[in-house]
Write a protein that holds these residues in place. Structure first.
Motif, short mmCIF file in Angstrom:
data_model
loop_
_atom_site.label_atom_id
_atom_site.label_comp_id
_atom_site.label_asym_id
_atom_site.label_seq_id
_atom_site.Cartn_x
_atom_site.Cartn_y
_atom_site.Cartn_z
N ASP A 135 0.83 -1.21 0.00
CA ASP A 135 0.00 0.00 0.00
C ASP A 135 0.87 1.25 0.00
OD1 ASP A 135 -2.27 -1.51 -0.03
OD2 ASP A 135 -2.68 -1.31 2.13
N LYS A 136 1.95 1.22 0.81
CA LYS A 136 2.84 2.38 0.89
C LYS A 136 3.53 2.63 -0.45
CE LYS A 136 6.29 4.42 3.97
NZ LYS A 136 7.01 5.12 2.92
N SER A 137 3.98 1.53 -1.09
CA SER A 137 4.62 1.66 -2.39
C SER A 137 3.64 2.21 -3.43
CB SER A 137 5.15 0.30 -2.85
OG SER A 137 5.71 0.37 -4.14
N ARG A 138 2.40 1.75 -3.36
CA ARG A 138 1.38 2.23 -4.29
C ARG A 138 1.13 3.73 -4.09
NH1 ARG A 138 -0.69 0.91 -9.18
NH2 ARG A 138 -2.94 1.30 -9.33
N LEU A 139 1.09 4.17 -2.83
CA LEU A 139 0.90 5.59 -2.56
C LEU A 139 2.10 6.40 -3.03
CD1 LEU A 139 -0.78 5.59 0.98
CD2 LEU A 139 -1.85 6.09 -1.23
N ASP A 140 3.31 5.85 -2.86
CA ASP A 140 4.51 6.51 -3.38
C ASP A 140 4.40 6.71 -4.89
OD1 ASP A 140 7.35 5.39 -1.34
OD2 ASP A 140 5.71 6.76 -0.94
N ASP A 141 3.98 5.65 -5.59
CA ASP A 141 3.82 5.74 -7.04
C ASP A 141 2.76 6.77 -7.41
OD1 ASP A 141 4.32 2.16 -7.66
OD2 ASP A 141 5.76 3.80 -7.40
N ALA A 142 1.67 6.76 -6.65
CA ALA A 142 0.60 7.72 -6.93
C ALA A 142 1.07 9.15 -6.69
CB ALA A 142 -0.62 7.40 -6.06
N ALA A 143 1.83 9.35 -5.60
CA ALA A 143 2.35 10.68 -5.30
C ALA A 143 3.32 11.15 -6.38
CB ALA A 143 3.04 10.68 -3.93
N ARG A 144 4.17 10.24 -6.85
CA ARG A 144 5.12 10.59 -7.90
C ARG A 144 4.36 10.96 -9.20
NH1 ARG A 144 10.52 9.76 -8.28
NH2 ARG A 144 10.49 8.43 -6.44
N ALA A 145 3.36 10.15 -9.55
CA ALA A 145 2.57 10.45 -10.74
C ALA A 145 1.84 11.78 -10.60
CB ALA A 145 1.58 9.32 -11.00
N GLY A 146 1.30 12.02 -9.41
CA GLY A 146 0.61 13.29 -9.18
C GLY A 146 1.54 14.48 -9.29
N TRP A 147 2.76 14.32 -8.76
CA TRP A 147 3.75 15.41 -8.85
C TRP A 147 4.09 15.69 -10.31
CZ3 TRP A 147 8.62 16.26 -10.77
CH2 TRP A 147 9.29 17.39 -10.32
N LEU A 148 4.34 14.64 -11.08
CA LEU A 148 4.70 14.81 -12.49
C LEU A 148 3.56 15.47 -13.28
CD1 LEU A 148 6.49 11.39 -13.11
CD2 LEU A 148 7.57 13.65 -13.21
N TYR A 149 2.31 15.17 -12.90
CA TYR A 149 1.15 15.68 -13.64
C TYR A 149 0.80 17.11 -13.23
CZ TYR A 149 -3.48 15.76 -15.79
OH TYR A 149 -4.58 16.09 -16.55
N PHE A 150 0.64 17.32 -11.91
CA PHE A 150 0.12 18.60 -11.45
C PHE A 150 1.19 19.67 -11.25
CE2 PHE A 150 -4.21 17.50 -11.04
CZ PHE A 150 -4.27 16.17 -10.63
N ILE A 151 2.41 19.28 -10.92
CA ILE A 151 3.46 20.26 -10.63
C ILE A 151 4.41 20.40 -11.80
CG2 ILE A 151 5.39 20.84 -9.11
CD1 ILE A 151 3.82 19.55 -6.83
N ALA A 152 4.91 19.27 -12.31
CA ALA A 152 5.85 19.33 -13.43
C ALA A 152 5.14 19.56 -14.76
CB ALA A 152 6.69 18.06 -13.49
N GLY A 153 3.82 19.28 -14.83
CA GLY A 153 3.04 19.62 -16.01
C GLY A 153 3.12 18.62 -17.16
N HIS A 154 3.44 17.35 -16.87
CA HIS A 154 3.53 16.35 -17.93
C HIS A 154 2.15 15.76 -18.25
CE1 HIS A 154 7.85 16.41 -18.19
NE2 HIS A 154 7.93 16.30 -16.89
#
Length: 316
Positions: A6-25
């Motif tokens: 679950d923790k790894s899944r949340l890490d992946d989700a957080a990374r994807a969210g960062w790339l989408y909402f902050i980095a703009g990919h």
């Protein structure tokens, strides 16, 4: 095991969210970066939102970034350290560290007690100021650490003090001097002028210093932005300059040089060692040596960087 998954899944989700909402990919780009299908990338971004890991700022600290921050903090005895995810498509992008610097500024400026924030210059600091949440704090003070006029008389685009004052209603104290004077004697006279001495006195009482860290090579920002000439830059490199903070050049051990442009610089010098909370904000392979030297020399006691840069510093 389930908890770890679950923790790894949340890490992946957080990374994807960062790339989408902050980095703009785009989600297609994120899928390629994370080596998952587009549908998986879409689900990760959706999970990031569903679990409220991100609003307009990343709320879930990624485990790998937390570990790197803890190691840096322990090795260099830092008062503050944050490590953000790296953007694989733009390794020198400042969006991530600017967001965290803005968060730090927000937390400082929310105080009802009057505070003094001293700012250096540079792209990361400027980007952070643009992300600060507007707030009415007329009792705070914002002060510049840097003379913001270049050799041709133009003001630096990356000057930040006035912009942050606009967003907070705070009193602000620019450093209305050329970045460099023509001689050491002229510099010494100018910094003793009463208005400049008052700016320096305010800066000396700062609760927080936020500064950029620049490398000293042919792509040094102080040269690219027109503050020092090619010959002045090369002379400092011959003297052993590896990095600069507010224009003050230092060597590979973090020692301020007693030569070259440092003799004519009007900027307020770093404390050695830093006593005020002094946060350096920088990313990129070209800056690793400069950041490492600043940490080893005690020129900063806090760091905001990305995970790629953090690993490179720890491997030195």
């Amino acid at each position: 095991m389930a908890a770890e998954n679950d923790k790894s899944r949340l890490d992946d989700a957080a990374r994807a969210g960062w790339l989408y909402f902050i980095a703009g990919h785009t989600q297609d780009e994120i899928a390629r970066m994370l080596q998952v299908s587009r549908a998986s990338a879409q689900r990760l971004v959706s999970l990031c939102l569903a679990e409220r890991l991100i609003t307009f700022r990343l709320e879930h600290p990624i485990a790998a970034c937390m570990e790197l921050a803890a190691r840096l903090k322990a090795r260099f005895d830092l008062a503050h350290c944050e490590v953000v995810p790296a953007d694989p498509a733009a390794p020198q992008a400042t969006a991530g560290i600017a967001e965290r610097c803005a968060n730090l500024l927000d937390a400082t400026l929310r105080s009802e007690t009057p505070v003094i924030v001293a700012l250096g210059t540079g792209r990361a600091v400027r980007a952070a100021v643009e992300r600060v949440t507007p707030i009415d704090r007329p009792n705070h003070q914002i002060v510049s650490l840097v003379g913001n006029i270049s050799a041709d008389g133009s003001a630096s685009f990356y000057d930040t003090v006035g912009r942050l004052a606009d967003r907070t209603g705070a009193r602000h104290y620019p450093m209305p001097l050329p970045f460099l004077m023509s001689s050491e004697d002229e510099r010494n006279k100018m910094v003793r002028i009463e208005p400049i001495a008052k700016v320096k006195a305010v800066a000396a009482k700062a609760d927080l210093r936020l500064v950029g860290i620049g490398q000293m090579d042919q792509k040094a920002q102080v040269h690219v932005d027109g503050f020092v000439t090619r010959d002045e830059l090369f002379e400092m490199m011959r003297q052993g300059a590896i990095g600069e903070i507010t224009g003050w050049a230092y060597d590979s051990k973090g020692r301020l040089l007693k030569a070259g442009t440092n003799k004519r610089l009007t900027s307020i010098p770093p404390e050695v060692p830093a006593k005020t909370t002094t946060i350096g904000a920088a990313v990129g392979a070209a800056k690793v040596a400069a950041i490492s030297a600043a940490l080893n020399g005690g020129l900063i006691n806090g760091l905001i960087t990305d995970e790629t840069t953090a690993r490179a510093i720890l491997e030195r």
